[in-house]
Structures are given as C-alpha cells and as structure tokens.
Design a protein around this motif. Sequence first.
Motif, PDB file in Angstrom:
ATOM      1  N   GLY A   4      -7.226   8.085   3.028  1.00  0.00           N
ATOM      2  CA  GLY A   4      -8.074   7.753   4.183  1.00  0.00           C
ATOM      3  C   GLY A   4      -9.480   7.634   3.577  1.00  0.00           C
ATOM      4  O   GLY A   4      -9.823   7.865   2.581  1.00  0.00           O
ATOM      5  N   LEU A   5     -10.238   6.992   4.678  1.00  0.00           N
ATOM      6  CA  LEU A   5     -11.620   6.898   4.293  1.00  0.00           C
ATOM      7  C   LEU A   5     -12.560   8.281   4.441  1.00  0.00           C
ATOM      8  O   LEU A   5     -11.837   9.092   5.105  1.00  0.00           O
ATOM      9  CB  LEU A   5     -12.404   5.957   5.447  1.00  0.00           C
ATOM     10  CG  LEU A   5     -11.731   4.405   5.497  1.00  0.00           C
ATOM     11  CD1 LEU A   5     -12.391   3.612   6.722  1.00  0.00           C
ATOM     12  CD2 LEU A   5     -12.076   3.638   4.244  1.00  0.00           C
TER      13      LEU A   5
ATOM     14  N   LYS B 272      -8.963  -1.742   6.464  1.00  0.00           N
ATOM     15  CA  LYS B 272      -9.993  -2.274   5.601  1.00  0.00           C
ATOM     16  C   LYS B 272      -9.343  -3.190   4.420  1.00  0.00           C
ATOM     17  O   LYS B 272      -9.538  -4.143   3.880  1.00  0.00           O
ATOM     18  CB  LYS B 272     -10.703  -1.077   4.849  1.00  0.00           C
ATOM     19  CG  LYS B 272     -11.800  -1.675   3.988  1.00  0.00           C
ATOM     20  CD  LYS B 272     -12.699  -0.376   3.632  1.00  0.00           C
ATOM     21  CE  LYS B 272     -13.767  -0.714   2.755  1.00  0.00           C
ATOM     22  NZ  LYS B 272     -13.598  -1.080   1.329  1.00  0.00           N
ATOM     23  N   LEU B 273      -8.477  -2.261   3.867  1.00  0.00           N
ATOM     24  CA  LEU B 273      -7.563  -2.893   2.839  1.00  0.00           C
ATOM     25  C   LEU B 273      -6.802  -4.236   3.161  1.00  0.00           C
ATOM     26  O   LEU B 273      -6.626  -5.174   2.403  1.00  0.00           O
ATOM     27  CB  LEU B 273      -6.580  -1.844   2.138  1.00  0.00           C
ATOM     28  CG  LEU B 273      -7.486  -0.718   1.344  1.00  0.00           C
ATOM     29  CD1 LEU B 273      -6.289   0.335   0.819  1.00  0.00           C
ATOM     30  CD2 LEU B 273      -8.243  -1.356   0.002  1.00  0.00           C
TER      31      LEU B 273
ATOM     32  N   HIS C 279      -3.218   5.887  -3.073  1.00  0.00           N
ATOM     33  CA  HIS C 279      -4.138   6.215  -2.300  1.00  0.00           C
ATOM     34  C   HIS C 279      -3.937   7.584  -1.902  1.00  0.00           C
ATOM     35  O   HIS C 279      -3.205   8.047  -1.029  1.00  0.00           O
ATOM     36  CB  HIS C 279      -4.594   5.310  -1.140  1.00  0.00           C
ATOM     37  CG  HIS C 279      -4.797   4.133  -1.372  1.00  0.00           C
ATOM     38  ND1 HIS C 279      -6.202   3.568  -1.720  1.00  0.00           N
ATOM     39  CD2 HIS C 279      -4.082   2.881  -1.691  1.00  0.00           C
ATOM     40  CE1 HIS C 279      -6.019   2.287  -2.129  1.00  0.00           C
ATOM     41  NE2 HIS C 279      -4.743   1.964  -2.078  1.00  0.00           N
TER      42      HIS C 279
ATOM     43  N   TYR D  39       0.865  -1.294  -0.003  1.00  0.00           N
ATOM     44  CA  TYR D  39       0.007   0.177  -0.127  1.00  0.00           C
ATOM     45  C   TYR D  39       0.886   1.319  -0.016  1.00  0.00           C
ATOM     46  O   TYR D  39       1.937   1.571   0.638  1.00  0.00           O
ATOM     47  CB  TYR D  39      -1.022   0.076   1.349  1.00  0.00           C
ATOM     48  CG  TYR D  39      -1.412   1.281   1.547  1.00  0.00           C
ATOM     49  CD1 TYR D  39      -2.958   1.369   1.221  1.00  0.00           C
ATOM     50  CD2 TYR D  39      -0.897   2.280   2.416  1.00  0.00           C
ATOM     51  CE1 TYR D  39      -3.653   2.712   1.620  1.00  0.00           C
ATOM     52  CE2 TYR D  39      -1.469   3.373   2.556  1.00  0.00           C
ATOM     53  CZ  TYR D  39      -3.160   3.578   2.109  1.00  0.00           C
ATOM     54  OH  TYR D  39      -3.538   4.963   2.406  1.00  0.00           O
TER      55      TYR D  39
ATOM     56  N   SER E 148      -8.845   7.956   9.826  1.00  0.00           N
ATOM     57  CA  SER E 148      -9.448   7.760   8.673  1.00  0.00           C
ATOM     58  C   SER E 148      -8.298   6.877   7.912  1.00  0.00           C
ATOM     59  O   SER E 148      -8.755   6.056   6.837  1.00  0.00           O
ATOM     60  CB  SER E 148      -9.633   9.082   7.969  1.00  0.00           C
ATOM     61  OG  SER E 148      -8.596   9.615   7.271  1.00  0.00           O
TER      62      SER E 148
ATOM     63  N   GLU F 206      -8.510   2.995   6.546  1.00  0.00           N
ATOM     64  CA  GLU F 206      -8.388   2.637   5.079  1.00  0.00           C
ATOM     65  C   GLU F 206      -7.705   1.425   5.177  1.00  0.00           C
ATOM     66  O   GLU F 206      -7.678   0.487   4.367  1.00  0.00           O
ATOM     67  CB  GLU F 206      -7.824   3.763   4.288  1.00  0.00           C
ATOM     68  CG  GLU F 206      -7.622   3.380   2.856  1.00  0.00           C
ATOM     69  CD  GLU F 206      -7.208   4.524   2.011  1.00  0.00           C
ATOM     70  OE1 GLU F 206      -8.147   5.101   1.341  1.00  0.00           O
ATOM     71  OE2 GLU F 206      -6.104   5.211   2.065  1.00  0.00           O
TER      72      GLU F 206
END
Length: 269
Positions: free
Chosen positions: A228-229, A249-250, A224, A193, A242, A246
Amino acid sequence: MLLMEKVAMLNRQNETFALAMIIEAKGSTPRHVGKMIVYRDGTIEGTVGGGLAEHFIIEESVKALQTGKSKIVEYKLNRHAKDGIQMSCGGTLRVFIEVYTSRPELVLAGAGHLAHALSRLADSLELPYCIVDDRLGYATKERFPNATNIYVNEDIEEALLAANLTDKSYVIIVTKDGDDRVLKTALQFPIAYVGMVASKRKVITIFEKLKSEGITKEQLEQVHSPIGLEIGAETTEEIAISIMGEIIKLSKETKPINLTGSLKKLPVR
C-alpha cells in the motif's frame, strides 16, 4: 460478428486493443467510413481502406497501445504534397485511435475483513476480482456477491493455482496465515503485481525462508510489502484504500510489452 460487437466482447473479456476509426475523409480516399481493431502484435480485424495509409495507422495504433494513450492521426494521400505519403488518391484522412486497456484483475488471497473492504472498493471501481481462501465459512457468495469466482481449498496453494494467474493478475495476500506458501505459489507466474500485508520483520523472515527454497532475489524484489501507499493508514478501510491506491498507481504506470521490434511486415494493399 459485427466489428463493434467484437469490440464489446473484447472489452468484456478485459483485453487490450485499439479501435481505429475514420472520423473525417476529404477528397479522394480509399474509404470515407471504416473501423479496424488493432492488437498489440499488429494483427487486425476490419479495415480503414487498406494501402499505405492503413499500414501507417496500424503502426500508430501499436505505438498508442504501448503508451496507453488514444490519439488522432492525419494523412495526406498525395505523394506530391508537403508531408504527404506515397499514395496517389489525393485526399486527406483523419483517424481516431482509441486505446482499450485491460483493467487490473484482483486476486484476493484471503477472505477476512481486509479482503471484504477491498472487495467493496473493487465493486465501486468496477474492477473484477476473485477470492482465494482455505475457509468455507469466509469465502462465500454472500460475503462477496460480485466476485467473478471463489476458490476454496483446505490447501490454499491449490486454491490459488485454481485461479489461473495471468499477466493481468494483481495478487493481494491478506491471508490469516500461510503467507509464505501463497507468495511462493504466486511468484511462479508472470503476474502484474503481488503485494503482501506483513510487518517489516515478518517480511524479512518470509523472504529468507523463500530464498532457502529457491526463490530468487529478483523475484522477491517484485513483491510489494509492506503493501500500500504511505498514507498513515490505520483502520481496515484506510489500509484497503492505501492498497487500492498503490494498484491504481502501478496499473497506470505499467506499459504493455514493447512489440515494436516484432511488428510484422504488413502487405500494402
């Protein structure tokens, strides 16, 4: 080294593997007690008895590693029984396959306020992290007491290279400047990431610059940014949450490389 000592060591090293353990054996089986470490390529340490049952357990362990989910498997070691496998022992074997997945290894490129907030979240989540920066006064053990390593160099690209990025690395770019150089360096590695704090306009500018320097569209699509979300974050702490959300989640969605096709033919003992 005892097998469970090896399990503890692999877990400390943040490796991905499965532990297959006999939880029930009825009747005649090769073993009534046994444990076996299974790696993603199908190689093993230890045994649950050998034979065709062990071969199937290895295959199921590799599948469990691909999905990231533990499970229980059961085999009737009787070629004449319904749903039995081609063995003559006659008993039944139940095995628990426990999956140990590696945790994200955070690489905080930048040691300012946001990196400090992210480090506190990493501490609470027990996620390993290192710090990369070009400022001695910020990247210190006093500010980041639980960092696995702190890499400081007046050339921040060199500091990032020293972090030895791997496929477990989650690179979070929160530098005061030099975002383009840090991002370009990070994209040279097969990292899990990379995210960058930047406005939409700044992202466009950086991407255009990097494309002119040879970075491909496919590489940039992995970035990304804005990071962040979308939770309406405004404060430093909210932005950190946030970003961490992220990454969590990933990391849950990411599956190990599919090795089914390369699972070697294992001898039936």
